[in-house]
Design an enzyme around this catalytic site. Structure first.
Site, PDB file in Angstrom:
ATOM      1  N   CYS A 112       0.841  -1.207   0.000  1.00 57.12           N
ATOM      2  CA  CYS A 112       0.000   0.000   0.000  1.00 57.12           C
ATOM      3  C   CYS A 112       0.872   1.251   0.000  1.00 57.12           C
ATOM      4  O   CYS A 112       1.685   1.465   0.901  1.00 57.12           O
ATOM      5  CB  CYS A 112      -0.924  -0.002   1.220  1.00 57.12           C
TER       6      CYS A 112
ATOM      7  N   ASP B  33      -0.233  16.914  -1.719  1.00 56.92           N
ATOM      8  CA  ASP B  33      -0.584  16.057  -2.848  1.00 56.92           C
ATOM      9  C   ASP B  33       0.438  16.267  -3.957  1.00 56.92           C
ATOM     10  O   ASP B  33       0.865  17.375  -4.244  1.00 56.92           O
ATOM     11  CB  ASP B  33      -1.990  16.382  -3.349  1.00 56.92           C
TER      12      ASP B  33
ATOM     13  N   HIS C 239      -4.943   1.313   8.307  1.00 53.68           N
ATOM     14  CA  HIS C 239      -5.336   1.043   6.928  1.00 53.68           C
ATOM     15  C   HIS C 239      -6.761   0.510   6.866  1.00 53.68           C
ATOM     16  O   HIS C 239      -7.059  -0.553   7.392  1.00 53.68           O
ATOM     17  CB  HIS C 239      -4.401   0.017   6.265  1.00 53.68           C
TER      18      HIS C 239
ATOM     19  N   GLY D  41     -13.846   8.458  -8.246  1.00 54.59           N
ATOM     20  CA  GLY D  41     -12.519   9.027  -8.470  1.00 54.59           C
ATOM     21  C   GLY D  41     -11.453   8.546  -7.506  1.00 54.59           C
ATOM     22  O   GLY D  41     -10.318   9.035  -7.548  1.00 54.59           O
TER      23      GLY D  41
ATOM     24  N   THR E  27      -8.447   6.594  -6.309  1.00 54.73           N
ATOM     25  CA  THR E  27      -7.374   5.875  -7.019  1.00 54.73           C
ATOM     26  C   THR E  27      -6.430   5.168  -6.054  1.00 54.73           C
ATOM     27  O   THR E  27      -5.733   4.245  -6.454  1.00 54.73           O
ATOM     28  CB  THR E  27      -6.551   6.834  -7.903  1.00 54.73           C
TER      29      THR E  27
ATOM     30  N   HIS F 284      -6.489   3.417   0.367  1.00 53.61           N
ATOM     31  CA  HIS F 284      -6.189   3.613   1.791  1.00 53.61           C
ATOM     32  C   HIS F 284      -6.890   4.925   2.116  1.00 53.61           C
ATOM     33  O   HIS F 284      -6.566   5.959   1.515  1.00 53.61           O
ATOM     34  CB  HIS F 284      -4.668   3.687   2.005  1.00 53.61           C
TER      35      HIS F 284
ATOM     36  N   HIS G 198      -8.198   8.364   2.795  1.00 49.57           N
ATOM     37  CA  HIS G 198      -7.510   9.660   2.929  1.00 49.57           C
ATOM     38  C   HIS G 198      -8.506  10.772   2.669  1.00 49.57           C
ATOM     39  O   HIS G 198      -9.522  10.581   2.002  1.00 49.57           O
ATOM     40  CB  HIS G 198      -6.318   9.762   1.966  1.00 49.57           C
TER      41      HIS G 198
HETATM   42  P1  5GP Z   1      -7.844   9.715  -4.708  1.00 50.94           P
HETATM   43  O1  5GP Z   1      -7.948   9.910  -6.209  1.00 50.94           O
HETATM   44  O2  5GP Z   1      -7.606   8.266  -4.365  1.00 50.94           O
HETATM   45  O3  5GP Z   1      -8.955  10.335  -3.927  1.00 50.94           O
HETATM   46  O4  5GP Z   1      -6.576  10.535  -4.253  1.00 50.94           O
HETATM   47  C1  5GP Z   1      -5.275  10.065  -4.393  1.00 50.94           C
HETATM   48  C2  5GP Z   1      -4.395  11.280  -4.405  1.00 50.94           C
HETATM   49  O5  5GP Z   1      -3.078  10.858  -4.122  1.00 50.94           O
HETATM   50  C3  5GP Z   1      -4.358  12.001  -5.758  1.00 50.94           C
HETATM   51  O6  5GP Z   1      -4.780  13.353  -5.574  1.00 50.94           O
HETATM   52  C4  5GP Z   1      -2.898  11.893  -6.183  1.00 50.94           C
HETATM   53  O7  5GP Z   1      -2.436  13.064  -6.819  1.00 50.94           O
HETATM   54  C5  5GP Z   1      -2.179  11.633  -4.870  1.00 50.94           C
HETATM   55  N1  5GP Z   1      -0.960  10.862  -4.974  1.00 50.94           N
HETATM   56  C6  5GP Z   1      -0.771   9.732  -5.713  1.00 50.94           C
HETATM   57  N2  5GP Z   1       0.465   9.254  -5.533  1.00 50.94           N
HETATM   58  C7  5GP Z   1       1.088  10.092  -4.660  1.00 50.94           C
HETATM   59  C8  5GP Z   1       2.389  10.133  -4.084  1.00 50.94           C
HETATM   60  O8  5GP Z   1       3.247   9.286  -4.330  1.00 50.94           O
HETATM   61  N3  5GP Z   1       2.672  11.153  -3.215  1.00 50.94           N
HETATM   62  C9  5GP Z   1       1.742  12.114  -2.931  1.00 50.94           C
HETATM   63  N4  5GP Z   1       2.129  13.082  -2.074  1.00 50.94           N
HETATM   64  N5  5GP Z   1       0.505  12.105  -3.431  1.00 50.94           N
HETATM   65  C10 5GP Z   1       0.168  11.119  -4.296  1.00 50.94           C
HETATM   66 ZN    ZN Z   2      -2.537   1.372   3.529  1.00 48.04          ZN
END
Ligand code: 5GP
Ligand code: ZN
Length: 109
Positions: free
Chosen positions: A6, A29, A45, A90, A92, A95, A97
């Site tokens: 993860c 982000d 988690h 949306g 991605t 875990h 957040h």
């Molecule tokens: P989700 O789309 O799951 O709600 O948000 C995932 C977020 O994680 C996205 O806004 C993406 O830009 C961010 N993200 C993905 N990989 C990384 C990373 O390696 N480091 C950081 N700081 N953010 C990440």
């Molecule tokens: Zn996790």
């Protein structure tokens, strides 16, 4: 159950947070959708907000406090808090957040 692969479990251990408390970090982000775009990541988690009942009540409350404290910590008075739940919404990274978005917001709204 914490998967070995993860990304956010790893970032929880290794990232340099802008704010932290016992059990929670806030990081920038990597692909910001706003002038300020932070991610609040709990140490615990769970795949998504759908499983929020797996959080002990005091820990869930502490997480909400930490979201508000993080915004205050970086000087945001007005902001959005966004949680994407499931790929269709949306999500991605699987875990839980919380996105904290402030200033000019371009996406996720
Ligand atoms: P989700 O789309 O799951 O709600 O948000 C995932 C977020 O994680 C996205 O806004 C993406 O830009 C961010 N993200 C993905 N990989 C990384 C990373 O390696 N480091 C950081 N700081 N953010 C990440
Ligand atoms: Zn996790």
């Amino acid at each position: 159950m914490q998967p070995d692969d993860c990304l956010f479990c790893r970032l929880y251990r290794e990232a340099d947070p802008v704010h932290s408390a016992d059990g929670f970090i806030a990081i920038k982000d990597i692909n910001p959708q706003a002038d300020t775009h932070l991610l609040v990541i709990p140490r615990r988690h769970i795949d998504s907000f759908r499983e929020i009942r797996e959080f002990p009540p005091e820990e869930a409350r502490a997480m909400l406090d930490f979201v508000a404290d993080t915004a205050r910590h970086v000087g945001l008075e007005d902001y959005k808090v966004v949680v994407n739940v499931g790929p269709g919404a949306g999500q991605t990274i699987f875990h839980l957040h919380w996105h904290v978005l402030g200033g000019r917001i371009r996406g996720l709204a």
